[in-house]
Scaffold this motif. Structure first.
Motif, PDB file in Angstrom:
ATOM      1  N   ARG A   8      31.455  31.067  50.534  1.00  0.00           N
ATOM      2  CA  ARG A   8      30.961  31.706  51.750  1.00  0.00           C
ATOM      3  C   ARG A   8      29.560  32.218  51.486  1.00  0.00           C
ATOM      4  O   ARG A   8      29.263  32.726  50.413  1.00  0.00           O
ATOM      5  N   ILE A  47      36.602  29.678  49.355  1.00  0.00           N
ATOM      6  CA  ILE A  47      35.910  30.037  48.111  1.00  0.00           C
ATOM      7  C   ILE A  47      34.396  30.085  48.267  1.00  0.00           C
ATOM      8  O   ILE A  47      33.737  30.813  47.562  1.00  0.00           O
ATOM      9  N   ASN A  84      29.904  34.692  48.713  1.00  0.00           N
ATOM     10  CA  ASN A  84      31.298  35.145  48.648  1.00  0.00           C
ATOM     11  C   ASN A  84      31.552  36.508  49.284  1.00  0.00           C
ATOM     12  O   ASN A  84      32.217  37.351  48.713  1.00  0.00           O
TER      13      ASN A  84
HETATM   14  C1  LIG Z   1      35.248  34.245  45.936  1.00  0.00           C
HETATM   15  O1  LIG Z   1      36.278  35.197  46.109  1.00  0.00           O
HETATM   16  C2  LIG Z   1      37.594  34.700  45.987  1.00  0.00           C
HETATM   17  C3  LIG Z   1      38.604  35.776  46.298  1.00  0.00           C
HETATM   18  O2  LIG Z   1      38.030  36.807  47.010  1.00  0.00           O
HETATM   19  C4  LIG Z   1      37.764  34.198  44.564  1.00  0.00           C
HETATM   20  O3  LIG Z   1      39.056  33.642  44.411  1.00  0.00           O
HETATM   21  C5  LIG Z   1      36.693  33.151  44.260  1.00  0.00           C
HETATM   22  O4  LIG Z   1      36.787  32.758  42.909  1.00  0.00           O
HETATM   23  C6  LIG Z   1      35.315  33.704  44.528  1.00  0.00           C
HETATM   24  N1  LIG Z   1      34.337  32.641  44.365  1.00  0.00           N
HETATM   25  C7  LIG Z   1      33.199  32.801  43.694  1.00  0.00           C
HETATM   26  C8  LIG Z   1      32.286  31.611  43.655  1.00  0.00           C
HETATM   27  O5  LIG Z   1      32.912  33.853  43.148  1.00  0.00           O
END
Ligand SMILES: *[C@@H]1O[C@H](CO)[C@@H](O)[C@H](O)[C@H]1NC(C)=O
Ligand SMILES: *[C@@H]1O[C@H](CO)[C@@H](O)[C@H](O)[C@H]1NC(C)=O
Ligand SMILES: *[C@@H]1O[C@H](CO)[C@@H](O)[C@H](O)[C@H]1NC(C)=O
Ligand SMILES: *[C@@H]1O[C@H](CO)[C@@H](O)[C@H](O)[C@H]1NC(C)=O
Length: 448
Positions: free
Chosen positions: A368, A366, A340
């Motif tokens: 990355r 979501i 992420n």
């Molecule tokens: C990744 O970040 C986004 C926003 O930056 C968030 O909405 C999402 O829940 C995060 N996903 C994880 C797996 O932490």
């Protein structure tokens, strides 16, 4: 060369004619002297045991002397299938005696390889276990037995780079060659490159049920669960009905299943984990790119004099991350992973880590993923602009300007035929090498 090897030859001839049985009784001592002059092509073998003559090629075991780096020879107890080394006592650490190499079956039941002064290079932990004899089974398993024929030690329990037909091993275990390993874990099979203490995998297979043990049969590698039910099978296809004789981790990082062809008198692959050279981790070495035409090109902007270690210390301050378009890596890492983060955060997190020399970012929204690498390896050409990932390398500041490239748009420069070495590479260790006429000097020694 003939002169240099002459006295070794005499020993070997003596041994070949003297005693090549299927077992040896304790105590016993077999000595070969080290040739005084270094011959980088020397493969000396003093066979003392032979077995499995029904199916060619047959197994033989004995002392083996091979030239390694730095003008040294390594001496070991080894098992050969034809001319192919399938097990050796020096697989994980070479042993270089100066004057002579001794294989001793000691009176207290230990099998050891030592030098003329008694320095032990390798030994079994069978002290005082009433071991009586050393036996080479027709499967190629080298066994120490006591008077009641109980096995006290066997080479099959200590796999090196090769698994032989009939060999069974409990998970987890691995076959290794140079920096490559094929691991059979409880929950997956994996092939990886081990580099500076990190593991980068490039082939994985996850079966539905957990693996308890594996056996190599004539069909291939069978994997079983704890109830001895088959979980998976790695099998090969080839014309003819020859059964597979071995599974080997090769020195190029490929895993192969091999049968013996009576026609070509060579081992031939019926299965390989990677079918294309560009799927292997280092077909073009560190900092090399494997191209669509299976040739090698160098990562641009990195001069071959940039020491990859150099980023730690003062080097990192003089470095920056450059994105390479049109390339990707086959390597993946589970330990050096950030979840992420954005593409830019991925590149800058690698920048902050001096041991990180490359980074790969993939996914969007979501999920990355950002992977860090301690080497620029497994890099291959992919369609330009292929979405979904970006690959970055750390370069010295200034290189980008002198090469005249636009900031982040990097293209693959000069594609060369054959092997281009983009950084220092190479190793003079031997694991899986094919037997070719005249390549292994075994014939010189035993068939004159
Ligand atoms: C990744 O970040 C986004 C926003 O930056 C968030 O909405 C999402 O829940 C995060 N996903 C994880 C797996 O932490
Ligand atoms: C052990 O095996 C050898 C060879 O197969 C045989 O001759 C011998 O009788 C066996 N000894 C015992 C105690 O079974
Ligand atoms: C399968 O193996 C993994 C890893 O060793 C372990 O965590 C898991 O509990 C095992 N599952 C079963 C059903 O045994
Ligand atoms: C093995 O890995 C080390 C780094 O850990 C590297 O220096 C060496 O060149 C590698 N050897 C081969 C044969 O790739």
């Amino acid at each position: 060369m003939a002169l240099k090897s002459l006295h070794l030859l005499l020993h070997l001839l003596f041994l070949a004619n003297g005693f090549c049985n299927s077992d040896l009784h304790f105590p016993q001592k077999i000595t070969i002297s080290i040739p005084p002059a270094y011959d980088p092509n020397l493969h000396g073998r003093a066979f003392v045991l032979a077995s499995g003559k029904k199916h060619l090629p047959s197994f033989r075991a004995g002392l083996s002397l091979e030239a390694i780096a730095n003008n040294l020879y390594s001496c070991s107890l080894a098992v050969f299938l034809g001319g192919l080394k399938v097990w050796s006592s020096d697989h994980f650490s070479p042993f270089s005696p100066s004057k002579s190499c001794v294989l001793e079956l000691t009176s207290n039941g230990v099998l050891q390889v030592h030098d003329d002064r008694g320095l032990v290079g390798w030994q079994t932990t069978t002290f005082s276990q009433q071991v009586q004899r050393l036996l080479l089974e027709k499967t190629g398993n080298l066994v120490l037995m006591d008077a009641k024929n109980y096995t006290k030690w066997q080479s099959f329990d200590y796999p090196t780079d090769t698994m032989l037909r009939g060999q069974q091993l409990n998970a987890p275990f691995s076959l290794t060659c140079l920096n490559y390993s094929f691991e059979v874990l409880h929950d997956m099979l994996r092939i990886s490159l081990n580099w500076r203490g990190q593991r980068y995998s490039y082939w994985e297979l996850v079966p539905e049920r957990n693996i308890s043990f594996a056996r190599l049969g004539s069909m291939g590698l069978k994997l079983f669960d704890s109830n001895s039910r088959k979980v998976a099978l790695i099998t090969g296809s080839h014309s003819g009905k020859q059964s597979n004789r071995l599974l080997a981790m090769r020195r190029d990082g490929n895993l192969g299943l091999y049968y013996y062809s009576a026609v070509t008198r060579e081992f031939q692959a019926s299965y390989q984990a990677s079918n294309k050279p560009c799927e292997l981790p280092l077909p073009c070495g560190n900092y090399g790119i494997c191209t669509f035409s299976n040739s090698c090109s160098c990562v641009p902007l990195v001069s071959k004099y940039d020491d990859p270690d150099g980023f730690c210390g003062n080097g990192n301050a003089a470095a920056k991350m450059e994105e390479l378009d049109g390339v990707d890596t086959v390597l993946s890492s589970s330990s050096l992973r950030l979840i992420n983060v954005s593409k830019e955060e991925c590149a800058s997190s690698c920048m902050d880590e001096c041991s990180c020399v490359a980074a790969r970012h993939s996914g969007d929204g979501i999920w990355r993923e950002c992977l860090h690498y301690g080497l620029v390896g497994g890099v291959r050409e992919v369609e330009r602009g292929e979405s979904g990932h970006s690959y970055w390398v750390k370069v010295l500041k200034g290189n980008e300007k002198s090469s005249g490239f636009e900031k982040t748009v990097v293209i693959i420069v000069g594609v060369f035929d054959g092997l281009v070495l983009c950084s220092i590479a190479g190793a003079i260790l031997y694991c899986f090498i094919f037997f070719r006429k005249g390549f292994i000097s075994e014939q010189e020694f035993s068939e004159n």
